[in-house]
Design a protein around this motif. Sequence first.
Motif, PDB file in Angstrom:
ATOM      1  N   THR A   5      37.320  35.840  45.532  1.00  0.00           N
ATOM      2  CA  THR A   5      37.424  37.267  45.909  1.00  0.00           C
ATOM      3  C   THR A   5      37.348  38.128  44.835  1.00  0.00           C
ATOM      4  OG1 THR A   5      39.689  37.641  45.850  1.00  0.00           O
ATOM      5  CG2 THR A   5      38.697  36.928  48.028  1.00  0.00           C
ATOM      6  N   PHE A   6      36.822  39.303  44.899  1.00  0.00           N
ATOM      7  CA  PHE A   6      36.931  40.287  43.638  1.00  0.00           C
ATOM      8  C   PHE A   6      38.267  40.438  42.986  1.00  0.00           C
ATOM      9  CE2 PHE A   6      37.063  44.627  42.132  1.00  0.00           C
ATOM     10  CZ  PHE A   6      35.982  44.691  41.023  1.00  0.00           C
ATOM     11  N   SER A   7      39.126  40.487  43.733  1.00  0.00           N
ATOM     12  CA  SER A   7      40.777  40.481  43.163  1.00  0.00           C
ATOM     13  C   SER A   7      41.004  39.099  42.211  1.00  0.00           C
ATOM     14  CB  SER A   7      41.971  40.974  44.066  1.00  0.00           C
ATOM     15  OG  SER A   7      41.900  39.890  45.028  1.00  0.00           O
ATOM     16  N   GLN A   8      40.429  38.206  42.647  1.00  0.00           N
ATOM     17  CA  GLN A   8      40.727  36.688  41.986  1.00  0.00           C
ATOM     18  C   GLN A   8      39.836  36.848  40.674  1.00  0.00           C
ATOM     19  OE1 GLN A   8      39.458  34.198  44.952  1.00  0.00           O
ATOM     20  NE2 GLN A   8      41.573  33.553  45.292  1.00  0.00           N
ATOM     21  N   TRP A  13      39.039  37.987  34.797  1.00  0.00           N
ATOM     22  CA  TRP A  13      38.214  38.881  33.808  1.00  0.00           C
ATOM     23  C   TRP A  13      39.276  39.545  32.774  1.00  0.00           C
ATOM     24  CZ3 TRP A  13      38.419  44.347  33.348  1.00  0.00           C
ATOM     25  CH2 TRP A  13      37.357  44.905  32.657  1.00  0.00           C
ATOM     26  N   LYS A  14      40.429  40.012  33.165  1.00  0.00           N
ATOM     27  CA  LYS A  14      41.407  40.907  32.675  1.00  0.00           C
ATOM     28  C   LYS A  14      41.974  39.868  31.230  1.00  0.00           C
ATOM     29  CE  LYS A  14      44.405  43.748  34.302  1.00  0.00           C
ATOM     30  NZ  LYS A  14      44.975  44.372  35.505  1.00  0.00           N
ATOM     31  N   THR A  15      42.021  38.851  31.635  1.00  0.00           N
ATOM     32  CA  THR A  15      42.522  37.453  30.695  1.00  0.00           C
ATOM     33  C   THR A  15      41.644  37.455  29.660  1.00  0.00           C
ATOM     34  OG1 THR A  15      43.729  36.537  32.391  1.00  0.00           O
ATOM     35  CG2 THR A  15      43.709  35.388  30.151  1.00  0.00           C
ATOM     36  N   ASP A  16      40.353  37.555  29.966  1.00  0.00           N
ATOM     37  CA  ASP A  16      39.163  37.423  29.048  1.00  0.00           C
ATOM     38  C   ASP A  16      38.946  38.401  28.215  1.00  0.00           C
ATOM     39  OD1 ASP A  16      36.847  35.823  27.910  1.00  0.00           O
ATOM     40  OD2 ASP A  16      35.937  37.484  29.156  1.00  0.00           O
ATOM     41  N   GLY A  42      38.882  44.879  46.669  1.00  0.00           N
ATOM     42  CA  GLY A  42      39.925  43.722  46.297  1.00  0.00           C
ATOM     43  C   GLY A  42      39.434  42.208  47.093  1.00  0.00           C
ATOM     44  N   ARG A  43      39.365  42.595  48.477  1.00  0.00           N
ATOM     45  CA  ARG A  43      39.239  41.112  49.141  1.00  0.00           C
ATOM     46  C   ARG A  43      37.678  40.806  49.431  1.00  0.00           C
ATOM     47  NH1 ARG A  43      43.134  43.123  53.964  1.00  0.00           N
ATOM     48  NH2 ARG A  43      45.170  42.526  52.632  1.00  0.00           N
ATOM     49  N   HIS A  44      36.900  41.389  48.876  1.00  0.00           N
ATOM     50  CA  HIS A  44      35.428  41.119  48.948  1.00  0.00           C
ATOM     51  C   HIS A  44      34.820  39.979  48.398  1.00  0.00           C
ATOM     52  CE1 HIS A  44      35.346  44.987  50.821  1.00  0.00           C
ATOM     53  NE2 HIS A  44      33.969  45.270  50.929  1.00  0.00           N
ATOM     54  N   ILE A  45      33.853  39.005  48.932  1.00  0.00           N
ATOM     55  CA  ILE A  45      33.267  38.022  48.116  1.00  0.00           C
ATOM     56  C   ILE A  45      31.937  38.284  47.745  1.00  0.00           C
ATOM     57  CG2 ILE A  45      32.694  35.561  48.594  1.00  0.00           C
ATOM     58  CD1 ILE A  45      35.109  35.082  50.253  1.00  0.00           C
ATOM     59  N   LEU A  76      33.188  47.963  37.473  1.00  0.00           N
ATOM     60  CA  LEU A  76      32.782  47.339  38.607  1.00  0.00           C
ATOM     61  C   LEU A  76      31.783  46.301  37.924  1.00  0.00           C
ATOM     62  CD1 LEU A  76      32.776  46.337  41.518  1.00  0.00           C
ATOM     63  CD2 LEU A  76      31.232  48.453  41.864  1.00  0.00           C
ATOM     64  N   LYS A  77      30.533  47.149  37.215  1.00  0.00           N
ATOM     65  CA  LYS A  77      29.552  46.126  36.682  1.00  0.00           C
ATOM     66  C   LYS A  77      30.098  44.759  35.588  1.00  0.00           C
ATOM     67  CE  LYS A  77      25.132  48.581  36.866  1.00  0.00           C
ATOM     68  NZ  LYS A  77      24.681  49.796  36.705  1.00  0.00           N
ATOM     69  N   MET A  78      30.972  45.427  34.936  1.00  0.00           N
ATOM     70  CA  MET A  78      31.532  44.368  33.836  1.00  0.00           C
ATOM     71  C   MET A  78      32.221  42.910  34.704  1.00  0.00           C
ATOM     72  SD  MET A  78      32.974  46.479  30.525  1.00  0.00           S
ATOM     73  CE  MET A  78      34.299  47.478  31.297  1.00  0.00           C
ATOM     74  N   VAL A  79      32.862  43.423  35.899  1.00  0.00           N
ATOM     75  CA  VAL A  79      33.752  42.465  36.519  1.00  0.00           C
ATOM     76  C   VAL A  79      32.675  41.537  37.208  1.00  0.00           C
ATOM     77  CG1 VAL A  79      35.481  41.889  38.265  1.00  0.00           C
ATOM     78  CG2 VAL A  79      35.790  43.708  36.795  1.00  0.00           C
TER      79      VAL A  79
END
Length: 307
Positions: A5-8, A13-16, A42-45, A76-79
Amino acid sequence: MKQKTFSQIVVLWKTDKKQYVKKSSFSAYSLLLENHLLPHFGRHILIEEAEIQAFVFVKLEQGLSQKTIKDILIVLKMVLKYGAKNKWIENHSFDVQFPTEREKNQLEVLSRSHQKKVMQHIQEHFTFRNLGVFICLSSGMRIGEVCALTWEDIDTDNGIIHIRKTIQRIYVIEEDVRKTELLIDTPKTKNSIREVPMSRDLLRLLKPVKKIVNPSFFVLTNDAKPTEPRTYRSFYKNLMQELGMPDLKFHGLRHSFATRCIESKCDYKTVSVLLGHSNISTTLNLYVHPNMEQKKKAIDQMFRNLR
């Protein structure tokens, strides 16, 4: 392909991302994710262009500026790019439309006579806090840069101010703890690290003071502890009210400096370097607006050449 999911993806991404960007940038990304993107996606795949377009309209409706929404879309694009690279999500490039902005945003600047009045007042009522406003009108510094200025950045022998740091309060999310902290760091971009010559008036104001102050102290407090932008902003607001000035945002002092430079026929490249812009087009877009007189001159010249 193990879909996430987007939130996962955001968590990974943040850690990286944390390894590569400045703390302040990371804080800004986190804030945009937390306040806007995660609640919505958040919940979107899978995230379709039509959904992003709808998201833009929702945000405009909520009163966010186009600039803020564009910043959100950059994150959003980066993630999504990171998610697609790791094959957790399908990345479809998206092209979002914004409604045409009808009103031309007028740049807020002090008129010449108001600027003179403010500078006159500060020269007659010297305080360290007043001095900051004088410095900004004389150098075009940003609020974070003037709050981070220490006396060792001021070279009265050569008449130069060295701008090499900025201060801001950033929002930190660690695990589940949310707090803010005051961060002193290098400025916005490498072009923001710059040297600005002092005007005669500013030099006259600073020379005697510089001889007796502690070089490591901050200019605006003349103390080891700085003032932060939010506090200084409200001090500035009160000063302007006291002087009966128009309600001008602090950043308007920087705009006023730039506008005076352009009015004095300074070349644009120099103005760009003084402001610490990373490219000259920023300066041109912001400050170089031909007035009616210049437009008439252009038309006259053109037709003179046709005769």
